[in-house]
Scaffold this motif. Structure first.
Motif, PDB file in Angstrom:
ATOM      1  N   LEU A 266       0.836  -1.201   0.000  1.00  0.00           N
ATOM      2  CA  LEU A 266       0.000   0.000   0.000  1.00  0.00           C
ATOM      3  C   LEU A 266       0.875   1.257   0.000  1.00  0.00           C
ATOM      4  O   LEU A 266       0.594   2.229  -0.695  1.00  0.00           O
TER       5      LEU A 266
ATOM      6  N   ASP B  87      -0.159   5.112  -1.101  1.00  0.00           N
ATOM      7  CA  ASP B  87      -1.111   5.364  -0.018  1.00  0.00           C
ATOM      8  C   ASP B  87      -0.365   5.814   1.235  1.00  0.00           C
ATOM      9  O   ASP B  87       0.795   5.467   1.443  1.00  0.00           O
TER      10      ASP B  87
ATOM     11  N   ARG C 162      -4.713   5.510   3.617  1.00  0.00           N
ATOM     12  CA  ARG C 162      -5.575   6.446   2.881  1.00  0.00           C
ATOM     13  C   ARG C 162      -4.938   6.693   1.519  1.00  0.00           C
ATOM     14  O   ARG C 162      -3.755   6.985   1.434  1.00  0.00           O
ATOM     15  N   ASN C 163      -5.758   6.587   0.455  1.00  0.00           N
ATOM     16  CA  ASN C 163      -5.209   6.840  -0.882  1.00  0.00           C
ATOM     17  C   ASN C 163      -5.364   8.313  -1.258  1.00  0.00           C
ATOM     18  O   ASN C 163      -5.917   9.099  -0.487  1.00  0.00           O
TER      19      ASN C 163
END
Length: 184
Positions: A63, A68, A88-89
């Motif tokens: 990720l 992210d 969180r992207n």
């Protein structure tokens, strides 16, 4: 006003929350903005009282490589209570683990995406999401990012997906390919 029944002036007491959140000793859970998979594993074990996914550290690395921002597992403000945030992207959506309140023993935690107006299932478990990320990286033709993702997945990545398998399958739709792979 009821006293001793769990409600004072109509509000629930904080004593129902785990002591771990309020202790000041060495057992205190520490989660920072630069949270790691170790923080998430501790949170899942100690606060969510569940078994952490075996390959969570590989997913967290992937990720981060994808761009992210890793989140603290305790950063739950504005989220539904049964999710454990991971990252969180760029669009603001949060990748999280879904912890069912009464999950049967042995049930793995699904991976979901929490957006402003809902929750979407990304994968039935961490391994399935790792597989999806590897397939997507292979189809994007970005060899630098793809190589980093494959390296971060470690031995698990080699077991889940071999570069070029999607092209060899001659299936034009990524979702159809993933569905067929998960049925096997």
């Amino acid at each position: 006003m009821k006293i001793g029944g769990g409600v004072v002036y109509g509000a629930p007491r904080a004593t129902a929350l785990p002591k771990l959140l309020f202790s000041h000793g060495s057992n205190r859970l520490r989660c920072s903005a630069s949270s790691s998979s170790t923080d998430h594993v501790s949170f899942i074990k100690d606060v969510a009282t569940s078994k952490p996914p075996q390959n969570l550290s590989q997913l967290m690395k992937m990720l981060k490589i994808r761009g992210d921002t890793i989140m603290s597992p305790g950063a739950k403000q504005g989220l539904i209570p049964i999710v454990i945030p991971l990252a969180r992207n760029n669009s603001g959506a949060i990748t999280a683990l879904l912890r069912w309140p009464t999950a049967p023993p042995g049930m793995e935690m699904p991976v979901v995406e929490v957006r402003k107006h809902g929750v979407w299932l990304l994968a039935k478990n961490v391994d399935q999401l790792i597989h999806r990320i590897l397939v997507e990286a292979d189809t994007e033709n970005s060899s630098e990012n793809s190589d980093e993702l494959f390296h971060a997945s470690g031995d698990l990545g080699e077991k889940l997906y071999t570069k070029g398998d999607f092209a060899k399958s001659q299936i034009s739709n990524l979702d159809v390919y993933l569905l067929k792979q998960s049925v096997k």
